[in-house]
Design a protein around this motif. Sequence first.
Motif, PDB file in Angstrom:
ATOM      1  N   PHE A  48     -18.254 -13.997  44.235  1.00 16.01           N
ATOM      2  CA  PHE A  48     -18.345 -13.414  45.579  1.00 16.01           C
ATOM      3  C   PHE A  48     -19.739 -13.665  46.137  1.00 16.01           C
ATOM      4  CE2 PHE A  48     -19.236  -9.963  48.575  1.00 16.01           C
ATOM      5  CZ  PHE A  48     -18.100  -9.999  49.379  1.00 16.01           C
ATOM      6  N   ILE A  49     -19.805 -14.298  47.315  1.00 15.68           N
ATOM      7  CA  ILE A  49     -21.081 -14.507  47.992  1.00 15.68           C
ATOM      8  C   ILE A  49     -21.231 -13.384  49.006  1.00 15.68           C
ATOM      9  CG2 ILE A  49     -22.538 -16.104  49.269  1.00 15.68           C
ATOM     10  CD1 ILE A  49     -20.677 -18.370  48.380  1.00 15.68           C
ATOM     11  N   SER A  50     -22.198 -12.510  48.785  1.00 13.58           N
ATOM     12  CA  SER A  50     -22.339 -11.314  49.620  1.00 13.58           C
ATOM     13  C   SER A  50     -23.157 -11.609  50.869  1.00 13.58           C
ATOM     14  CB  SER A  50     -22.985 -10.189  48.824  1.00 13.58           C
ATOM     15  OG  SER A  50     -24.282 -10.574  48.405  1.00 13.58           O
ATOM     16  N   GLY A  51     -23.193 -10.608  51.769  1.00 10.38           N
ATOM     17  CA  GLY A  51     -23.993 -10.719  52.978  1.00 10.38           C
ATOM     18  C   GLY A  51     -25.256  -9.883  52.864  1.00 10.38           C
ATOM     19  N   PRO A  52     -25.983  -9.693  53.967  1.00  2.55           N
ATOM     20  CA  PRO A  52     -27.242  -8.940  53.947  1.00  2.55           C
ATOM     21  C   PRO A  52     -27.046  -7.507  53.455  1.00  2.55           C
ATOM     22  CG  PRO A  52     -26.968 -10.115  56.027  1.00  2.55           C
ATOM     23  CD  PRO A  52     -25.674 -10.221  55.311  1.00  2.55           C
ATOM     24  N   ASP A  53     -27.972  -7.020  52.659  1.00  3.61           N
ATOM     25  CA  ASP A  53     -27.852  -5.701  52.044  1.00  3.61           C
ATOM     26  C   ASP A  53     -27.714  -4.581  53.067  1.00  3.61           C
ATOM     27  OD1 ASP A  53     -28.014  -6.812  49.538  1.00  3.61           O
ATOM     28  OD2 ASP A  53     -30.171  -6.452  49.314  1.00  3.61           O
ATOM     29  N   LEU A  54     -28.391  -4.692  54.205  1.00  2.00           N
ATOM     30  CA  LEU A  54     -28.399  -3.628  55.198  1.00  2.00           C
ATOM     31  C   LEU A  54     -27.278  -3.751  56.225  1.00  2.00           C
ATOM     32  CD1 LEU A  54     -32.247  -3.301  55.872  1.00  2.00           C
ATOM     33  CD2 LEU A  54     -30.811  -1.984  54.294  1.00  2.00           C
ATOM     34  N   ASN A  55     -26.427  -4.755  56.074  1.00  3.18           N
ATOM     35  CA  ASN A  55     -25.351  -4.974  57.031  1.00  3.18           C
ATOM     36  C   ASN A  55     -24.103  -4.197  56.616  1.00  3.18           C
ATOM     37  OD1 ASN A  55     -22.816  -6.630  57.921  1.00  3.18           O
ATOM     38  ND2 ASN A  55     -24.443  -7.272  59.311  1.00  3.18           N
ATOM     39  N   PHE A  56     -23.551  -3.409  57.544  1.00  8.17           N
ATOM     40  CA  PHE A  56     -22.392  -2.568  57.250  1.00  8.17           C
ATOM     41  C   PHE A  56     -21.191  -3.400  56.807  1.00  8.17           C
ATOM     42  CE2 PHE A  56     -18.474  -0.426  58.726  1.00  8.17           C
ATOM     43  CZ  PHE A  56     -18.571   0.755  58.008  1.00  8.17           C
ATOM     44  N   ASP A  57     -20.872  -4.478  57.542  1.00  3.01           N
ATOM     45  CA  ASP A  57     -19.742  -5.337  57.174  1.00  3.01           C
ATOM     46  C   ASP A  57     -19.910  -5.893  55.764  1.00  3.01           C
ATOM     47  OD1 ASP A  57     -18.314  -5.317  59.741  1.00  3.01           O
ATOM     48  OD2 ASP A  57     -20.000  -6.471  60.496  1.00  3.01           O
ATOM     49  N   THR A  86     -20.425 -24.082  34.523  1.00  2.00           N
ATOM     50  CA  THR A  86     -18.998 -23.779  34.503  1.00  2.00           C
ATOM     51  C   THR A  86     -18.627 -23.092  35.806  1.00  2.00           C
ATOM     52  OG1 THR A  86     -19.029 -23.479  32.101  1.00  2.00           O
ATOM     53  CG2 THR A  86     -17.129 -22.595  33.294  1.00  2.00           C
ATOM     54  N   LEU A  87     -17.786 -23.744  36.575  1.00  2.00           N
ATOM     55  CA  LEU A  87     -17.399 -23.173  37.862  1.00  2.00           C
ATOM     56  C   LEU A  87     -16.413 -22.032  37.676  1.00  2.00           C
ATOM     57  CD1 LEU A  87     -16.882 -26.367  40.047  1.00  2.00           C
ATOM     58  CD2 LEU A  87     -18.609 -24.596  40.400  1.00  2.00           C
ATOM     59  N   PRO A  88     -16.424 -21.050  38.570  1.00  2.00           N
ATOM     60  CA  PRO A  88     -15.379 -20.021  38.550  1.00  2.00           C
ATOM     61  C   PRO A  88     -14.064 -20.616  39.017  1.00  2.00           C
ATOM     62  CG  PRO A  88     -16.731 -19.779  40.510  1.00  2.00           C
ATOM     63  CD  PRO A  88     -17.381 -20.852  39.678  1.00  2.00           C
ATOM     64  N   ASP A  89     -12.992 -19.853  38.920  1.00  2.00           N
ATOM     65  CA  ASP A  89     -11.702 -20.312  39.437  1.00  2.00           C
ATOM     66  C   ASP A  89     -11.696 -20.340  40.958  1.00  2.00           C
ATOM     67  OD1 ASP A  89     -10.760 -20.322  36.797  1.00  2.00           O
ATOM     68  OD2 ASP A  89     -10.043 -18.249  36.952  1.00  2.00           O
ATOM     69  N   ALA A  90     -12.397 -19.380  41.560  1.00  2.00           N
ATOM     70  CA  ALA A  90     -12.393 -19.249  43.015  1.00  2.00           C
ATOM     71  C   ALA A  90     -13.715 -18.669  43.486  1.00  2.00           C
ATOM     72  CB  ALA A  90     -11.238 -18.345  43.464  1.00  2.00           C
ATOM     73  N   VAL A  91     -14.042 -18.963  44.734  1.00  2.00           N
ATOM     74  CA  VAL A  91     -15.213 -18.392  45.397  1.00  2.00           C
ATOM     75  C   VAL A  91     -14.733 -17.687  46.663  1.00  2.00           C
ATOM     76  CG1 VAL A  91     -17.435 -18.832  46.512  1.00  2.00           C
ATOM     77  CG2 VAL A  91     -16.726 -20.216  44.537  1.00  2.00           C
ATOM     78  N   PHE A  92     -15.130 -16.445  46.809  1.00  2.00           N
ATOM     79  CA  PHE A  92     -14.821 -15.654  48.000  1.00  2.00           C
ATOM     80  C   PHE A  92     -16.143 -15.379  48.700  1.00  2.00           C
ATOM     81  CE2 PHE A  92     -13.216 -11.149  49.411  1.00  2.00           C
ATOM     82  CZ  PHE A  92     -13.286 -11.541  50.742  1.00  2.00           C
ATOM     83  N   ALA A  93     -16.351 -16.006  49.845  1.00  2.00           N
ATOM     84  CA  ALA A  93     -17.560 -15.781  50.627  1.00  2.00           C
ATOM     85  C   ALA A  93     -17.310 -14.676  51.637  1.00  2.00           C
ATOM     86  CB  ALA A  93     -17.984 -17.069  51.335  1.00  2.00           C
ATOM     87  N   ALA A  94     -18.300 -13.811  51.832  1.00  2.00           N
ATOM     88  CA  ALA A  94     -18.129 -12.649  52.691  1.00  2.00           C
ATOM     89  C   ALA A  94     -18.025 -12.998  54.170  1.00  2.00           C
ATOM     90  CB  ALA A  94     -19.265 -11.650  52.476  1.00  2.00           C
ATOM     91  N   ASN A  95     -18.299 -14.247  54.536  1.00  2.00           N
ATOM     92  CA  ASN A  95     -17.916 -14.709  55.870  1.00  2.00           C
ATOM     93  C   ASN A  95     -17.673 -16.216  55.835  1.00  2.00           C
ATOM     94  OD1 ASN A  95     -20.472 -15.904  56.020  1.00  2.00           O
ATOM     95  ND2 ASN A  95     -20.970 -15.041  58.020  1.00  2.00           N
ATOM     96  N   ASP A  96     -17.068 -16.733  56.890  1.00  2.00           N
ATOM     97  CA  ASP A  96     -16.678 -18.138  56.921  1.00  2.00           C
ATOM     98  C   ASP A  96     -17.880 -19.067  56.935  1.00  2.00           C
ATOM     99  OD1 ASP A  96     -14.022 -17.408  56.964  1.00  2.00           O
ATOM    100  OD2 ASP A  96     -13.764 -17.716  59.128  1.00  2.00           O
ATOM    101  N   MET A  97     -18.979 -18.670  57.593  1.00  2.00           N
ATOM    102  CA  MET A  97     -20.141 -19.542  57.660  1.00  2.00           C
ATOM    103  C   MET A  97     -20.685 -19.831  56.263  1.00  2.00           C
ATOM    104  SD  MET A  97     -20.183 -20.130  60.820  1.00  2.00           S
ATOM    105  CE  MET A  97     -21.708 -21.027  61.047  1.00  2.00           C
ATOM    106  N   MET A  98     -20.744 -18.816  55.413  1.00  2.00           N
ATOM    107  CA  MET A  98     -21.202 -19.048  54.033  1.00  2.00           C
ATOM    108  C   MET A  98     -20.182 -19.871  53.260  1.00  2.00           C
ATOM    109  SD  MET A  98     -23.195 -15.547  52.897  1.00  2.00           S
ATOM    110  CE  MET A  98     -21.708 -14.541  52.886  1.00  2.00           C
ATOM    111  N   ALA A  99     -18.898 -19.653  53.523  1.00  2.00           N
ATOM    112  CA  ALA A  99     -17.870 -20.444  52.848  1.00  2.00           C
ATOM    113  C   ALA A  99     -18.025 -21.918  53.197  1.00  2.00           C
ATOM    114  CB  ALA A  99     -16.478 -19.942  53.248  1.00  2.00           C
ATOM    115  N   LEU A 100     -18.338 -22.228  54.454  1.00  2.00           N
ATOM    116  CA  LEU A 100     -18.504 -23.624  54.857  1.00  2.00           C
ATOM    117  C   LEU A 100     -19.752 -24.226  54.224  1.00  2.00           C
ATOM    118  CD1 LEU A 100     -17.470 -23.468  58.624  1.00  2.00           C
ATOM    119  CD2 LEU A 100     -16.083 -24.021  56.630  1.00  2.00           C
TER     120      LEU A 100
END
Length: 236
Positions: free
Chosen positions: A81-90, A135-149
């Motif tokens: 999981f790629i997280s977003g800014p610590d102080l961001n509510f979303d 070793t790559l994980p099976d999947a990556v879940f980015a907390a928004n599309d911009m990070m996923a791209l």
Amino acid sequence: QEQQGAALRAMRGRVDGLLVLSPYAESPGFLTDNLPQALPTVLINTYLPGQDHPVLSIDDHAGAMAMTRHLLDVGHRRIAFISGPDLNFDARERLRGFRDALAAFGGGAEGIELPGDFDEASGHRAGQELLAAGTLPDAVFAANDMMALGCLYAFAQAGVHVPSDVALAGFDDIPLARFVHPSLTTMQVSIAELGDRAMSRLLQLMDGTSTDGTGDKQTLVPRLIVRDSTTPPSGH
């Protein structure tokens, strides 16, 4: 933050109502110090304990749980999981949803958390970090599309294929998400509907036609959009 505070203070006597969408709204004293008193106000995507303004928000927690369950349902077990800014509510709510979905699944699932900043560069860095781990994980879940791209680009540079080598998912369903290759699985957030509801709620406050309390909370649950970037792992 000071600029946004000044903008709020400048509204005194100049407007009849306010819609407030600010990454600083949860900072202690930000609204109480800067918001004109008694001005009809609706908050968007924030949470303030003890406040009595209506709040309309995206249910980021439910959306992140739905995406994590989707990845688990198709057979992925090691999920980064790629997280977003610590102080961001979303960002905080999406991380909480990821953790809760893994906890509810129980044994056999592993979560890997990496820092991010909701931009392509941080997604690219997270992708490089995953590649460097060997070793790559099976999947990556980015907390928004911009990070996923950004992560998708890091994988492409390294010759890693999505989804055959690793699945990838985002959150928000930005327009570009359906046009990249592979098209991006994501959570669709209806910002237009959120804004429409917030404006309707504000108008009710302004003309006194509201029938419920001022401190009500309404949430919109994002919709899972499954595209080509997530498929079951080999052998499933």
